[in-house]
Design an enzyme around this catalytic site. Sequence first.
Site, PDB file in Angstrom:
ATOM      1  N   CYS A 152       0.820  -1.220   0.000  1.00  0.00           N
ATOM      2  CA  CYS A 152       0.000   0.000   0.000  1.00  0.00           C
ATOM      3  C   CYS A 152       0.853   1.270   0.000  1.00  0.00           C
ATOM      4  O   CYS A 152       0.623   2.181  -0.803  1.00  0.00           O
ATOM      5  CB  CYS A 152      -0.970  -0.023   1.180  1.00  0.00           C
ATOM      6  SG  CYS A 152      -0.203  -0.400   2.767  1.00  0.00           S
TER       7      CYS A 152
HETATM    8  N1  LIG Z   1      -3.853  -3.902   5.589  1.00  0.00           N
HETATM    9  C1  LIG Z   1      -3.426  -3.290   4.494  1.00  0.00           C
HETATM   10  O1  LIG Z   1      -3.668  -2.091   4.277  1.00  0.00           O
HETATM   11  C2  LIG Z   1      -2.638  -4.050   3.463  1.00  0.00           C
HETATM   12  C3  LIG Z   1      -2.349  -3.425   2.274  1.00  0.00           C
HETATM   13  C4  LIG Z   1      -1.638  -4.117   1.297  1.00  0.00           C
HETATM   14  C5  LIG Z   1      -1.245  -5.419   1.533  1.00  0.00           C
HETATM   15  N2  LIG Z   1      -1.522  -5.996   2.726  1.00  0.00           N
HETATM   16  C6  LIG Z   1      -1.104  -7.392   2.921  1.00  0.00           C
HETATM   17  O2  LIG Z   1      -2.262  -8.221   2.858  1.00  0.00           O
HETATM   18  C7  LIG Z   1      -2.082  -9.364   3.701  1.00  0.00           C
HETATM   19  C8  LIG Z   1      -3.254  -9.444   4.680  1.00  0.00           C
HETATM   20  O3  LIG Z   1      -3.232  -8.274   5.507  1.00  0.00           O
HETATM   21  P1  LIG Z   1      -4.421  -7.881   6.500  1.00  0.00           P
HETATM   22  O4  LIG Z   1      -4.171  -6.476   6.849  1.00  0.00           O
HETATM   23  O5  LIG Z   1      -5.719  -8.269   5.943  1.00  0.00           O
HETATM   24  O6  LIG Z   1      -4.099  -8.835   7.758  1.00  0.00           O
HETATM   25  P2  LIG Z   1      -5.134  -9.361   8.861  1.00  0.00           P
HETATM   26  O7  LIG Z   1      -6.248  -8.401   9.032  1.00  0.00           O
HETATM   27  O8  LIG Z   1      -4.305  -9.698  10.045  1.00  0.00           O
HETATM   28  O9  LIG Z   1      -5.720 -10.714   8.245  1.00  0.00           O
HETATM   29  C9  LIG Z   1      -4.936 -11.850   8.078  1.00  0.00           C
HETATM   30  C10 LIG Z   1      -5.769 -12.984   7.511  1.00  0.00           C
HETATM   31  O10 LIG Z   1      -4.919 -14.111   7.258  1.00  0.00           O
HETATM   32  C11 LIG Z   1      -5.444 -15.255   7.928  1.00  0.00           C
HETATM   33  N3  LIG Z   1      -4.308 -16.087   8.369  1.00  0.00           N
HETATM   34  C12 LIG Z   1      -3.392 -15.810   9.310  1.00  0.00           C
HETATM   35  N4  LIG Z   1      -2.477 -16.792   9.399  1.00  0.00           N
HETATM   36  C13 LIG Z   1      -2.833 -17.721   8.474  1.00  0.00           C
HETATM   37  C14 LIG Z   1      -2.316 -18.983   8.076  1.00  0.00           C
HETATM   38  N5  LIG Z   1      -1.212 -19.483   8.634  1.00  0.00           N
HETATM   39  N6  LIG Z   1      -2.963 -19.653   7.102  1.00  0.00           N
HETATM   40  C15 LIG Z   1      -4.084 -19.168   6.524  1.00  0.00           C
HETATM   41  N7  LIG Z   1      -4.610 -17.978   6.886  1.00  0.00           N
HETATM   42  C16 LIG Z   1      -3.996 -17.271   7.824  1.00  0.00           C
HETATM   43  C17 LIG Z   1      -6.252 -14.707   9.060  1.00  0.00           C
HETATM   44  O11 LIG Z   1      -7.220 -15.694   9.408  1.00  0.00           O
HETATM   45  P3  LIG Z   1      -7.852 -15.839  10.896  1.00  0.00           P
HETATM   46  O12 LIG Z   1      -8.366 -14.496  11.278  1.00  0.00           O
HETATM   47  O13 LIG Z   1      -8.927 -16.848  10.693  1.00  0.00           O
HETATM   48  O14 LIG Z   1      -6.760 -16.340  11.777  1.00  0.00           O
HETATM   49  C18 LIG Z   1      -6.867 -13.465   8.413  1.00  0.00           C
HETATM   50  O15 LIG Z   1      -7.970 -13.820   7.630  1.00  0.00           O
HETATM   51  C19 LIG Z   1      -0.722  -9.191   4.381  1.00  0.00           C
HETATM   52  O16 LIG Z   1       0.249  -9.892   3.678  1.00  0.00           O
HETATM   53  C20 LIG Z   1      -0.479  -7.682   4.265  1.00  0.00           C
HETATM   54  O17 LIG Z   1       0.889  -7.347   4.273  1.00  0.00           O
HETATM   55  C21 LIG Z   1      -2.210  -5.352   3.685  1.00  0.00           C
END
Ligand SMILES: NC(=O)c1ccc[n+]([C@@H]2O[C@H](COP(=O)([O-])OP(=O)(O)OC[C@H]3O[C@@H](n4cnc5c(N)ncnc54)[C@H](OP(=O)(O)O)[C@@H]3O)[C@@H](O)[C@H]2O)c1
Length: 347
Positions: A152
């Site tokens: 992002c």
């Molecule tokens: N947030 C942003 O603005 C943003 C922007 C660009 C890219 N990203 C990237 O997008 C990705 C997700 O970010 P997020 O902000 O959505 O994180 P998040 O809110 O912490 O969500 C993480 C998700 O991954 C799942 N998860 C965690 N460990 C796992 C595993 N071992 N196997 C399968 N599923 C697993 C979680 O499931 P449970 O809840 O069921 O445990 C949850 O659904 C990251 O790589 C991040 O760097 C984020």
Amino acid sequence: MHMSISVAVSGASGYVGGEVLRVFSAHPEVEFGALTAHSSAGDALGVHQPHLRHLAERVIVDTTPENLAGHDVVVLALPHGSSAEIAAQLPPETLVIDCGADHRLVSAEAWGEYYGGEHAGTWPYGMPELITPGGRQRDALPGATRIAVPGCNVTAVTLALQPGVAAGVVDPTDIVAVLANGYSGAGKKLALPYLASEALGNAQPYAVGGSHRHIPEILQNLESAGASEARISFTPTLVPMARGILATVTAPLRGSVEAVRSAWEEAYADEPFVHLLPEGQWPTTAATLGANTALMQVAVDGKARRVVVVAAIDNLVKGTAGAALQSMNVALGLPETTGLSTIGVAP
Ligand SMILES: NC(=O)c1ccc[n+]([C@@H]2O[C@H](COP(=O)([O-])OP(=O)(O)OC[C@H]3O[C@@H](n4cnc5c(N)ncnc54)[C@H](OP(=O)(O)O)[C@@H]3O)[C@@H](O)[C@H]2O)c1
């Protein structure tokens, strides 16, 4: 002709997974298949994403190759390091769109330095507007079956500065970027800095001093845009808002002041989602909320001899889920703007 595209979303309980479900829901061809996650498997989606009423009763299942099989598209919104393992087990003909970092970097050395562990390889990069030696990154996406969605912060800084780099009107070896970041950028995890008592009425810097993981990806992009060498001082700051990034990016002016504005005008004249605002008007994060837009303004600080660009995006839309859908459209040969909105939420 109506085609149906079955899309599985992995990480459906998280911030990015939720936004992928919201943004992709506006696409006329998309139908959701499996919704997968980890600790929330077995829960109704509505427990974790109460705003997605149309999917509230769908049940989250485990993230396994079996559950993700049989879809046209699989979107991975997992912590970095988790997606490479699961992606490697998906059929080569499935379009896999990774919102995590695992496949963004070209340099295995940079991966090792900033993320650690083994580099999973490099996928076509999901930023259609990126300036490349031959044109734009969108030229590389048709027919792709693996896409790495940009970070992002990377999106905000790259879109802010690449016109100046490509036109040679800034010196890319002395870039300074300071960002105001909403908390959703950190994901849903619980940690002390993210408690309301720490966050409300407060601004907190993090990853100061060149350690942020998005740095090598920004440099990679600016080199794609034409910098023979790029260097950046990059400082993000958490501010009390749920979404949004406001990036202030400066670099020394090269050449004439007159050439500056036209570089940005020309770079983005035909871009549906990246808009240079009319002179004197500055972008705000609020104007981008919920929209797949990057809004920016450029100025020359004559006394400092620096070009100053301010860019705003919604980290979860243009910064992730919107970029994922935009890239999917290009990969599948659909009009790039299908299902994507430039309409924000205000006030
Ligand atoms: N947030 C942003 O603005 C943003 C922007 C660009 C890219 N990203 C990237 O997008 C990705 C997700 O970010 P997020 O902000 O959505 O994180 P998040 O809110 O912490 O969500 C993480 C998700 O991954 C799942 N998860 C965690 N460990 C796992 C595993 N071992 N196997 C399968 N599923 C697993 C979680 O499931 P449970 O809840 O069921 O445990 C949850 O659904 C990251 O790589 C991040 O760097 C984020």
